[in-house]
Design a protein around this motif. Structure first.
Motif, PDB file in Angstrom:
ATOM      1  N   GLY A 124       0.801  -1.228   0.000  1.00  0.00           N
ATOM      2  CA  GLY A 124       0.000   0.000   0.000  1.00  0.00           C
ATOM      3  C   GLY A 124       0.831   1.273   0.000  1.00  0.00           C
ATOM      4  N   GLU A 125       2.009   1.202   0.591  1.00  0.00           N
ATOM      5  CA  GLU A 125       2.883   2.381   0.680  1.00  0.00           C
ATOM      6  C   GLU A 125       3.476   2.776  -0.674  1.00  0.00           C
ATOM      7  OE1 GLU A 125       3.665   4.205   3.548  1.00  0.00           O
ATOM      8  OE2 GLU A 125       2.032   3.051   4.439  1.00  0.00           O
ATOM      9  N   VAL A 126       3.669   1.793  -1.556  1.00  0.00           N
ATOM     10  CA  VAL A 126       4.396   2.075  -2.812  1.00  0.00           C
ATOM     11  C   VAL A 126       3.552   1.870  -4.078  1.00  0.00           C
ATOM     12  CG1 VAL A 126       6.635   1.503  -1.777  1.00  0.00           C
ATOM     13  CG2 VAL A 126       5.354  -0.291  -2.957  1.00  0.00           C
ATOM     14  N   PHE A 127       2.335   1.389  -3.903  1.00  0.00           N
ATOM     15  CA  PHE A 127       1.506   0.974  -5.052  1.00  0.00           C
ATOM     16  C   PHE A 127       1.220   2.134  -6.018  1.00  0.00           C
ATOM     17  CE2 PHE A 127      -2.632  -0.431  -6.925  1.00  0.00           C
ATOM     18  CZ  PHE A 127      -2.168  -1.582  -7.546  1.00  0.00           C
ATOM     19  N   ASN A 128       0.803   3.273  -5.483  1.00  0.00           N
ATOM     20  CA  ASN A 128       0.473   4.411  -6.353  1.00  0.00           C
ATOM     21  C   ASN A 128       1.696   4.901  -7.118  1.00  0.00           C
ATOM     22  OD1 ASN A 128      -2.142   4.281  -5.421  1.00  0.00           O
ATOM     23  ND2 ASN A 128      -1.938   5.969  -3.979  1.00  0.00           N
ATOM     24  N   GLU A 129       2.821   4.988  -6.417  1.00  0.00           N
ATOM     25  CA  GLU A 129       4.058   5.432  -7.077  1.00  0.00           C
ATOM     26  C   GLU A 129       4.461   4.440  -8.175  1.00  0.00           C
ATOM     27  OE1 GLU A 129       8.761   6.341  -6.205  1.00  0.00           O
ATOM     28  OE2 GLU A 129       7.553   5.394  -4.637  1.00  0.00           O
ATOM     29  N   PHE A 130       4.292   3.152  -7.900  1.00  0.00           N
ATOM     30  CA  PHE A 130       4.598   2.103  -8.873  1.00  0.00           C
ATOM     31  C   PHE A 130       3.782   2.299 -10.152  1.00  0.00           C
ATOM     32  CE2 PHE A 130       3.979  -2.045 -10.804  1.00  0.00           C
ATOM     33  CZ  PHE A 130       5.217  -2.664 -10.709  1.00  0.00           C
ATOM     34  N   MET A 131       2.474   2.536  -9.979  1.00  0.00           N
ATOM     35  CA  MET A 131       1.588   2.728 -11.134  1.00  0.00           C
ATOM     36  C   MET A 131       1.983   3.974 -11.936  1.00  0.00           C
ATOM     37  SD  MET A 131      -0.722   0.347 -11.537  1.00  0.00           S
ATOM     38  CE  MET A 131      -1.895   1.183 -12.619  1.00  0.00           C
ATOM     39  N   LEU A 132       2.239   5.069 -11.243  1.00  0.00           N
ATOM     40  CA  LEU A 132       2.596   6.314 -11.932  1.00  0.00           C
ATOM     41  C   LEU A 132       3.923   6.186 -12.671  1.00  0.00           C
ATOM     42  CD1 LEU A 132       1.428   8.863  -9.257  1.00  0.00           C
ATOM     43  CD2 LEU A 132       0.683   8.817 -11.643  1.00  0.00           C
ATOM     44  N   THR A 133       4.881   5.503 -12.047  1.00  0.00           N
ATOM     45  CA  THR A 133       6.174   5.312 -12.704  1.00  0.00           C
ATOM     46  C   THR A 133       6.020   4.451 -13.953  1.00  0.00           C
ATOM     47  OG1 THR A 133       7.218   5.419 -10.526  1.00  0.00           O
ATOM     48  CG2 THR A 133       8.587   4.634 -12.333  1.00  0.00           C
ATOM     49  N   ALA A 134       5.182   3.416 -13.854  1.00  0.00           N
ATOM     50  CA  ALA A 134       4.940   2.557 -15.027  1.00  0.00           C
ATOM     51  C   ALA A 134       4.333   3.353 -16.186  1.00  0.00           C
ATOM     52  CB  ALA A 134       4.028   1.396 -14.637  1.00  0.00           C
ATOM     53  N   ALA A 135       3.524   4.358 -15.853  1.00  0.00           N
ATOM     54  CA  ALA A 135       2.897   5.179 -16.901  1.00  0.00           C
ATOM     55  C   ALA A 135       3.855   6.231 -17.454  1.00  0.00           C
ATOM     56  CB  ALA A 135       1.643   5.853 -16.350  1.00  0.00           C
ATOM     57  N   MET A 136       4.719   6.764 -16.616  1.00  0.00           N
ATOM     58  CA  MET A 136       5.567   7.909 -16.990  1.00  0.00           C
ATOM     59  C   MET A 136       6.942   7.505 -17.530  1.00  0.00           C
ATOM     60  SD  MET A 136       3.959  10.762 -16.012  1.00  0.00           S
ATOM     61  CE  MET A 136       2.883  11.520 -14.835  1.00  0.00           C
ATOM     62  N   ASP A 137       7.452   6.383 -17.044  1.00  0.00           N
ATOM     63  CA  ASP A 137       8.839   6.025 -17.313  1.00  0.00           C
ATOM     64  C   ASP A 137       8.888   4.788 -18.217  1.00  0.00           C
ATOM     65  OD1 ASP A 137      11.415   4.906 -17.169  1.00  0.00           O
ATOM     66  OD2 ASP A 137      11.720   5.541 -15.101  1.00  0.00           O
ATOM     67  N   GLN A 138       9.289   5.012 -19.474  1.00  0.00           N
ATOM     68  CA  GLN A 138       9.254   3.922 -20.461  1.00  0.00           C
ATOM     69  C   GLN A 138      10.176   2.763 -20.071  1.00  0.00           C
ATOM     70  OE1 GLN A 138       9.823   5.302 -24.437  1.00  0.00           O
ATOM     71  NE2 GLN A 138       8.991   3.452 -25.334  1.00  0.00           N
ATOM     72  N   ASN A 139      11.314   3.084 -19.494  1.00  0.00           N
ATOM     73  CA  ASN A 139      12.266   2.060 -19.086  1.00  0.00           C
ATOM     74  C   ASN A 139      11.662   1.162 -17.992  1.00  0.00           C
ATOM     75  OD1 ASN A 139      14.737   0.662 -18.684  1.00  0.00           O
ATOM     76  ND2 ASN A 139      15.211   2.023 -16.979  1.00  0.00           N
ATOM     77  N   PHE A 140      11.024   1.786 -16.999  1.00  0.00           N
ATOM     78  CA  PHE A 140      10.400   1.021 -15.912  1.00  0.00           C
ATOM     79  C   PHE A 140       9.247   0.166 -16.462  1.00  0.00           C
ATOM     80  CE2 PHE A 140       7.662   0.409 -12.179  1.00  0.00           C
ATOM     81  CZ  PHE A 140       8.594   0.010 -11.221  1.00  0.00           C
ATOM     82  N   ARG A 141       8.490   0.763 -17.375  1.00  0.00           N
ATOM     83  CA  ARG A 141       7.359   0.036 -17.990  1.00  0.00           C
ATOM     84  C   ARG A 141       7.874  -1.200 -18.733  1.00  0.00           C
ATOM     85  NH1 ARG A 141       5.168   4.154 -19.947  1.00  0.00           N
ATOM     86  NH2 ARG A 141       5.708   4.160 -22.149  1.00  0.00           N
ATOM     87  N   GLN A 142       8.979  -1.032 -19.440  1.00  0.00           N
ATOM     88  CA  GLN A 142       9.582  -2.138 -20.190  1.00  0.00           C
ATOM     89  C   GLN A 142      10.015  -3.258 -19.248  1.00  0.00           C
ATOM     90  OE1 GLN A 142       9.061  -1.946 -23.421  1.00  0.00           O
ATOM     91  NE2 GLN A 142       9.715  -4.068 -23.427  1.00  0.00           N
ATOM     92  N   ARG A 143      10.563  -2.873 -18.105  1.00  0.00           N
ATOM     93  CA  ARG A 143      10.980  -3.880 -17.120  1.00  0.00           C
ATOM     94  C   ARG A 143       9.775  -4.618 -16.535  1.00  0.00           C
ATOM     95  NH1 ARG A 143      13.897  -0.707 -12.935  1.00  0.00           N
ATOM     96  NH2 ARG A 143      14.277  -2.721 -11.966  1.00  0.00           N
ATOM     97  N   LEU A 144       8.663  -3.887 -16.363  1.00  0.00           N
ATOM     98  CA  LEU A 144       7.430  -4.532 -15.890  1.00  0.00           C
ATOM     99  C   LEU A 144       6.938  -5.550 -16.923  1.00  0.00           C
ATOM    100  CD1 LEU A 144       4.986  -4.814 -13.946  1.00  0.00           C
ATOM    101  CD2 LEU A 144       3.990  -2.792 -15.035  1.00  0.00           C
ATOM    102  N   ILE A 145       6.954  -5.157 -18.186  1.00  0.00           N
ATOM    103  CA  ILE A 145       6.527  -6.065 -19.266  1.00  0.00           C
ATOM    104  C   ILE A 145       7.441  -7.297 -19.309  1.00  0.00           C
ATOM    105  CG2 ILE A 145       6.330  -6.300 -21.785  1.00  0.00           C
ATOM    106  CD1 ILE A 145       5.443  -3.257 -21.739  1.00  0.00           C
ATOM    107  N   GLN A 146       8.744  -7.071 -19.190  1.00  0.00           N
ATOM    108  CA  GLN A 146       9.713  -8.187 -19.231  1.00  0.00           C
ATOM    109  C   GLN A 146       9.521  -9.143 -18.059  1.00  0.00           C
ATOM    110  OE1 GLN A 146      13.383  -6.023 -19.472  1.00  0.00           O
ATOM    111  NE2 GLN A 146      13.318  -5.897 -21.715  1.00  0.00           N
ATOM    112  N   ALA A 147       9.059  -8.616 -16.940  1.00  0.00           N
ATOM    113  CA  ALA A 147       8.824  -9.482 -15.771  1.00  0.00           C
ATOM    114  C   ALA A 147       7.835 -10.610 -16.110  1.00  0.00           C
ATOM    115  CB  ALA A 147       8.296  -8.657 -14.605  1.00  0.00           C
ATOM    116  N   PHE A 148       6.954 -10.347 -17.064  1.00  0.00           N
ATOM    117  CA  PHE A 148       5.916 -11.340 -17.421  1.00  0.00           C
ATOM    118  C   PHE A 148       6.182 -12.050 -18.731  1.00  0.00           C
ATOM    119  CE2 PHE A 148       3.921  -8.389 -14.512  1.00  0.00           C
ATOM    120  CZ  PHE A 148       3.283  -9.245 -13.628  1.00  0.00           C
ATOM    121  N   THR A 149       7.125 -11.532 -19.513  1.00  0.00           N
ATOM    122  CA  THR A 149       7.314 -12.098 -20.867  1.00  0.00           C
ATOM    123  C   THR A 149       8.641 -12.806 -21.053  1.00  0.00           C
ATOM    124  OG1 THR A 149       8.068  -9.910 -21.596  1.00  0.00           O
ATOM    125  CG2 THR A 149       5.764 -10.457 -22.006  1.00  0.00           C
ATOM    126  N   THR A 150       9.508 -12.758 -20.030  1.00  0.00           N
ATOM    127  CA  THR A 150      10.798 -13.460 -20.193  1.00  0.00           C
ATOM    128  C   THR A 150      10.957 -14.534 -19.125  1.00  0.00           C
ATOM    129  OG1 THR A 150      11.861 -11.771 -18.824  1.00  0.00           O
ATOM    130  CG2 THR A 150      12.015 -11.514 -21.227  1.00  0.00           C
TER     131      THR A 150
END
Length: 338
Positions: free
Chosen positions: A312-338
């Motif tokens: 709960g402490e980091v969830f909102n920041e995690f979501m916003l970073t995934a939307a704003m930061d392409q590199n972080f978003r790519q790492r999130l995608i890779q977490a599920f695709t590699t």
């Protein structure tokens, strides 16, 4: 040896957590017209407060059609009927404190209370005003077909006290009900909250005195929440911008939803709503810039509530970073695709 004392978990810890607990995570990411990630995307999860996006959609349409007026005055006492003390993480009280209302708020204030503060009392007031059946019909028309029907949020919290004086017995009585019985019970309790303040107060007091919101009861109540999928919510957020709202309606939606304060110069829109209980974390986020759009919906199940204290402490920041930061978003995608 160095110990991790006083160091708070970060969005990086949550990224590691979702990699390790993929079976308990569902996520959909759409960039422009391309679906970049679907993981457990059709797995139904209790929505918690993310469901308030559907209420806001209907609210904006009702304003647009002239059924309700933003500056219409509402007596705070009418909203308080739906408030249950110490059950919303202080959201409702905070809304009242920040705004320092006297005895009335406008409907615009109430809608902001629902979205920006996440007051359940404000939400149920609007559900009652806008008519539950109409909200559910509009939801289906908007393409949310893999979505449980919406129910008021607060009556379920009084349900244990409504059926018993004892936690064990309440659990037993609550466990076996069919969907139709549950719906009927919620209507009964909702009517008590609206029309019988003494009875409501008695149920509230019983909840606290008899400890009728135990861990096991809260777990059962989470499973009774309205459920949907990340697939539905990621596409819904995108369609709000693409086709479901007019330019004027988008302006109003933006004014009410959480997100306007997070915008950078590049952003046309950021729309965001998250929700949580001890056992689930859910969110839907849409961001549009001059050159691209991102729609992300992420749901996490934590069935034993072992991680809720830090997610709960980091969830909102995690979501916003995934939307704003392409590199972080790519790492999130890779977490599920590699």
């Amino acid at each position: 040896m160095l110990q991790k004392i006083g160091l708070k978990e970060t969005k990086e810890d949550l990224l590691t957590f979702v990699k390790k607990n993929k079976k308990d995570v569902s996520v959909t990411i759409i960039e422009n017209e391309d679906v970049l990630l679907e993981w457990n995307a059709n797995q139904k999860t209790p929505l918690a407060s993310t469901v308030k996006l559907v209420v806001l959609f209907h609210f904006v349409k009702a304003v647009s059609s002239g059924d309700i007026k933003l500056d219409e005055k509402v007596a705070l006492a009418d909203i308080e009927r739906f408030y249950i003390d110490r059950t919303d993480g202080g959201a409702h009280t905070y809304w009242l404190e920040v705004n320092a209302f006297s005895e009335h708020a406008t409907l615009l204030d109430v809608a902001k209370g629902m979205m920006q503060f996440s007051s359940n009392a404000c939400t149920d007031y609007l559900i009652d005003l806008l008519d539950l059946e109409k909200i559910n019909n509009r939801m289906k028309q908007a393409g949310l077909t893999e979505h449980d029907e919406l129910m008021p949020l607060t009556p379920k919290l009084l349900w244990p006290a409504y059926v018993s004086d004892h936690e064990q017995d309440a659990l037993k009585q609550m466990s076996g009900v069919s969907h139709e019985q549950y719906k009927s019970l919620m209507n009964e309790i909702f009517n008590i909250m609206k029309n019988d303040p003494e009875h409501k107060k008695m149920l509230e007091e019983k909840i606290m005195e008899k400890d009728l919101l135990s861990f096991r009861i809260q777990s059962l109540l989470t499973q009774k929440l309205t459920k949907s999928t990340t697939n539905q919510y990621a596409h819904f957020m995108k369609r709000l911008q693409d086709e479901l709202l007019t330019t004027e309606e988008k302006r109003l939606f933006s004014q009410i939803v959480l997100g306007e304060t997070l915008k950078t110069e590049k952003d046309q829109y950021i729309w965001y709503k998250g929700g949580a209980t001890l056992f689930v974390f859910t969110a839907a986020l849409y961001r549009k810039t001059d050159i691209s759009s991102i729609s992300i919906s992420l749901f996490i199940n934590d069935p034993k509530a072992k991680n809720s204290h830090w997610i709960g402490e980091v969830f909102n920041e995690f979501m916003l970073t995934a939307a704003m930061d392409q590199n972080f978003r790519q790492r999130l995608i890779q977490a599920f695709t590699t």
